[in-house]
Scaffold this active site. Structure first.
Site: not given
Length: 370
Positions: A186, A220
């Site tokens: 991720d 993010e």
């Protein structure tokens, strides 16, 4: 069928880089070096986002469709918050990390230039009360040991505000090496997919008149701020966010809470905690995937969020699609994903670009300008 070695090598390369939120420079440098030969232009903005453009077609008017393809460069990590007299550091997490995956883990600490290793430590098991032994140790009761014997010695190597990431081996396993285990899947898998898609599109450009912005975003994991700045600069008509999504496809998990399953293709989201996705775009993507024999699945559980949470709210609004690789043990040193799902995400994204006239219609663009 095994994934081509260049894909595996690229994912391994991306995951091995040091890039917690706020410290993405090494990742950005490597990506920029990789993509510069196959884009029309590339810039790095004030936030640290890497923004690359590929223009297709022959019409150079202002009516070209602008598509933003986004993957974030940052990974979860830690930040040092206190130096104790005995040379141990207190820390906090950067992004959402469960305390259960921290104890005893090796970490890499420092910044974008200087690094050293450390170990996350906590109270010894024989010093814990019975009530403590079956629970994860709270983060405020953990420390990081870098091998220093005093505060003065530790200060020669690290300071408060230094970052850290998991130090974890990347390897393939399972039947025909079909699964990959690594830290930072991720969203370095999303970054790897974007790089591969860029190369293919640059070498064999679609005929449609498109401005394709390939965006590798920062921060993010701590609030989607990098994507917000990028989207405001680009003002896209559409955005495709390439991500990973946590799954719970383990035994005894109720079907309705499983989110998605490894090996069943890329995951299309209807809704998560930050976005309700454009329904027409979602349905077109499902239809195109089915027509081209690309496996996809629908996210079954409302959870998480990604850069679309800030992208869709910029300007006059952006029609967003999220396409994710389902990943076990997310935000841990041992994230696990299926390489076939990675291929499905990469292939569907490229097909969406090449079939853009099927879903980027004048009627939809007119709705935005009314």
């Amino acid at each position: 069928m095994k994934t081509a070695i260049d894909s595996v090598s690229l994912i391994r390369e991306m995951c091995g880089l040091f890039g917690p939120s706020g410290c993405e420079g090494e990742v950005a440098d490597r990506i920029e070096q990789r993509i510069r030969p196959f884009c029309d232009s590339v810039v790095r903005d004030r936030m640290g986002n890497v923004l690359a453009l590929i223009r297709t077609g022959s019409n150079r008017t202002d009516d070209r469709c602008r598509i933003m393809l986004s993957a974030h460069m940052d990974e979860v990590g830690v930040m040092l918050t206190e130096l104790c007299e005995d040379g141990l550091f207190r820390f906090d997490t950067v992004g959402g990390i469960s305390p259960a995956v921290l104890e005893g883990r090796k970490v890499t600490l420092g910044d974008e230039i200087n690094r050293l290793s450390g170990v996350i430590a906590s109270k010894a098991i024989h010093h814990k009360k019975k009530s403590e032994r079956n629970k994860p140790t709270p983060i405020e009761q953990m420390v990081i040991d870098i091998g220093a014997e005093s505060k003065e010695e530790a200060e020669r190597y690290l300071s408060i505000g230094s970052f850290g990431t998991f130090d974890s081996e990347c390897y393939l396993f399972g039947e025909e090496d079909g699964f990959i285990k690594a830290k930072a899947l991720d969203d370095r898998m999303g970054c790897a997919a974007l790089i591969e898609i860029m190369r293919s599109v640059f070498e064999n450009r679609p005929t449609a008149d498109l401005d394709l912005y390939f965006c590798f975003t920062v921060r993010e994991e701590i609030g989607l701020s990098g994507a917000k700045v990028a989207a405001e600069k680009i003002a896209p008509d559409y955005a495709i966010v390439l991500e990973t999504t946590a799954v719970a496809d383990l035994p005894e998990t109720p079907v309705g809470r499983r989110v998605a399953s490894l090996g069943k293709g890329g995951v299309l989201s209807v809704m998560d905690r930050s976005t309700i996705y454009d329904h027409e775009f979602f349905m077109k993507a499902r239809q195109i995937a089915e027509t081209n024999g690309i496996p996809t699945q629908v996210k079954q559980y409302v959870s998480g969020g990604n850069d679309a949470g800030s992208i869709h709210k910029t300007g006059v609004g952006v029609r967003c699609l999220a396409l994710s690789v389902p990943t076990r043990y997310l935000h841990s040193p041992s994230c696990v994903a299926s390489l076939s799902d990675y291929r499905a995400v990469r292939e569907l994204t490229e097909v969406l670009i090449r079939t853009c006239p099927l879903w980027c219609t004048d009627e939809m663009k007119k709705e935005k300008t009314v």
